[in-house]
Design an enzyme around this catalytic site. Structure first.
Site, PDB file in Angstrom:
ATOM      1  N   GLY A   1      -1.673   6.805  -1.830  1.00  0.00           N
ATOM      2  CA  GLY A   1      -2.906   6.537  -1.108  1.00  0.00           C
ATOM      3  C   GLY A   1      -3.708   5.408  -1.690  1.00  0.00           C
ATOM      4  O   GLY A   1      -4.931   5.366  -1.515  1.00  0.00           O
ATOM      5  N   GLN A   2      -3.053   4.477  -2.372  1.00  0.00           N
ATOM      6  CA  GLN A   2      -3.748   3.387  -3.049  1.00  0.00           C
ATOM      7  C   GLN A   2      -2.922   2.113  -2.944  1.00  0.00           C
ATOM      8  O   GLN A   2      -1.688   2.166  -2.831  1.00  0.00           O
ATOM      9  CB  GLN A   2      -3.980   3.741  -4.517  1.00  0.00           C
ATOM     10  CG  GLN A   2      -4.654   2.674  -5.352  1.00  0.00           C
ATOM     11  CD  GLN A   2      -6.102   2.444  -4.965  1.00  0.00           C
ATOM     12  OE1 GLN A   2      -6.369   1.914  -3.891  1.00  0.00           O
ATOM     13  NE2 GLN A   2      -7.015   2.838  -5.832  1.00  0.00           N
TER      14      GLN A   2
ATOM     15  N   HIS B   1       0.867  -1.183   0.000  1.00  0.00           N
ATOM     16  CA  HIS B   1       0.000   0.000   0.000  1.00  0.00           C
ATOM     17  C   HIS B   1       0.899   1.227   0.000  1.00  0.00           C
ATOM     18  O   HIS B   1       1.631   1.468   0.955  1.00  0.00           O
ATOM     19  CB  HIS B   1      -0.926   0.007   1.218  1.00  0.00           C
ATOM     20  CG  HIS B   1      -1.871   1.181   1.228  1.00  0.00           C
ATOM     21  ND1 HIS B   1      -3.129   1.111   0.671  1.00  0.00           N
ATOM     22  CD2 HIS B   1      -1.735   2.440   1.707  1.00  0.00           C
ATOM     23  CE1 HIS B   1      -3.727   2.284   0.808  1.00  0.00           C
ATOM     24  NE2 HIS B   1      -2.896   3.113   1.432  1.00  0.00           N
ATOM     25  N   CYS B   2       0.847   1.996  -1.076  1.00  0.00           N
ATOM     26  CA  CYS B   2       1.728   3.152  -1.222  1.00  0.00           C
ATOM     27  C   CYS B   2       1.127   4.360  -0.497  1.00  0.00           C
ATOM     28  O   CYS B   2       0.056   4.847  -0.886  1.00  0.00           O
ATOM     29  CB  CYS B   2       1.933   3.479  -2.704  1.00  0.00           C
ATOM     30  SG  CYS B   2       3.058   4.854  -2.979  1.00  0.00           S
ATOM     31  N   PRO B   3       1.796   4.875   0.540  1.00  0.00           N
ATOM     32  CA  PRO B   3       1.234   6.024   1.263  1.00  0.00           C
ATOM     33  C   PRO B   3       1.303   7.317   0.473  1.00  0.00           C
ATOM     34  O   PRO B   3       0.495   8.228   0.704  1.00  0.00           O
ATOM     35  CB  PRO B   3       2.115   6.092   2.519  1.00  0.00           C
ATOM     36  CG  PRO B   3       3.402   5.465   2.126  1.00  0.00           C
ATOM     37  CD  PRO B   3       3.057   4.408   1.135  1.00  0.00           C
TER      38      PRO B   3
END
Length: 344
Positions: free
Chosen positions: A219-220, A214-216
């Site tokens: 946000g996805q 989950h890439c911060p």
């Protein structure tokens, strides 16, 4: 004799004149009556036509109001009741993570970098045009990665309970892939046996096929359907930051007249800040790009690599560098398993 003849002639003339007058008056009165009747008929016809028009318009207006009222009552669709934490836009067409503010922060950072580069670093039209082109490509990739379905797996709405062990745990299933035995774990939230290489994201609260991470900053989740776009984003973003850093250093070298750091801060503080930011961005994004190149070459996901799932055994999905690259980057596009716009 003449006198006796004039009297009857005068009487005859008088009677003729009276007859003509009466006839004229009767004709005028009949003409007036005809005109009155004609006007009355015209008025009656117009009034009838007007009533017909009103009768035609009235039901059409009611139908329009009825259709408008039906359009205002939005139909219940799947994205309205989806139990995950995703945020949907354009009636379920775009799917974002639960916190789109990180995406907004990334977008603003790239926009400010391009603006400072155009205003303070160079006035060359060709350099500015190439910077704007890179910025647009980065934005396009960033938008596609962040708003498409990463590979969300449908949930099981049935109440059937799977087999459980004596300790109350759900019994896992076992499958063989290229001679290696793998477990299919049961997800209690989605109530499914997760497919191979999938995982339940605790941030988005969804099981994602071929879950990477989950890439911060976006946000996805990064999964099966948006992984190649994510890798392309890393490569293009790295080129963008290296380009800005190179010309920022060139501008600093031209401005620096031997006054040191204090003079540099005084003469071109914007260029100095842009150079530092682009250097950090190039190192960070470039490191991620190199790491994912390694993952692609070995056919692993970041989740599998961090968990050391194939530390003691051979990776059953590793088919050689060339085949791995073809499988990850050039395989046919996978359609979404869920139609979030479908009516319930």
């Amino acid at each position: 004799m003449m006198t006796s003849l004039q009297q009857p002639i005068q009487e005859i003339e008088t009677s003729l004149v009276d007859t003509v007058i009466e006839t004229t008056e009767s004709q005028n009165s009949s003409i007036e009556e005809v005109e009155t009747d004609f006007v009355a008929k015209i008025k009656k016809i117009l009034f009838t036509l007007w009533r017909k028009v009103i009768e035609i318009r009235k039901p059409n207006k009611e139908n329009v109001q009825q259709h408008h009222h039906e359009d205002q009552i939005e139909r219940v669709r799947l994205y309205h009741v989806w139990p995950g934490k995703n945020v949907f836009y354009f009636k379920g067409l775009l799917i974002c993570g639960p916190d789109p503010r990180r995406l907004l922060l990334t977008t603003v950072s790239i926009s400010l970098s391009s603006l400072v580069f155009v205003v303070y670093v160079t006035k060359d039209v060709s350099k500015i045009s190439f910077c704007v082109l890179l910025t647009l490509i980065v934005f396009a990739n960033l938008l596609m990665v962040s708003v498409i379905d990463p590979g969300i797996i449908p949930r099981n709405n049935e109440s059937s309970s799977p087999e459980s062990t004596q300790n109350g745990r759900v019994r896992s299933k076992r499958v063989f892939v290229n001679g290696s035995e793998l477990k299919l774990k049961y997800c209690r939230i989605c109530k499914i046996y997760r497919p191979i290489r999938s995982c339940h994201c605790i941030v988005c609260d969804n099981c994602v096929d071929k879950f990477d991470h989950h890439c911060p900053w976006i946000g996805q989740c990064i999964g099966l359907r948006n992984y190649r776009l994510y890798v392309l984003l890393l490569v293009i973003a790295n080129v963008y930051f290296v380009y800005i850093f190179g010309f920022s250093c060139l501008k600093i070298r031209q401005k620096n007249g031997g006054n040191g750091l204090i003079g540099l801060v005084r003469d071109c503080p914007e260029t100095l800040v842009l150079a530092c930011f682009s250097f950090v961005g190039a190192c960070f994004v470039g490191g991620l790009a190199c790491y994912h190149v390694y993952l692609i070459a070995t056919n692993q996901t970041a989740y599998e690599n961090f968990g050391q799932q194939y530390g003691s055994t051979k990776n059953p999905f590793d088919k050689g560098v060339v085949t791995n690259i073809k499988e990850v980057l050039f395989s046919p596009w996978t359609h979404s398993r869920i139609n979030f716009r479908s009516e319930i």
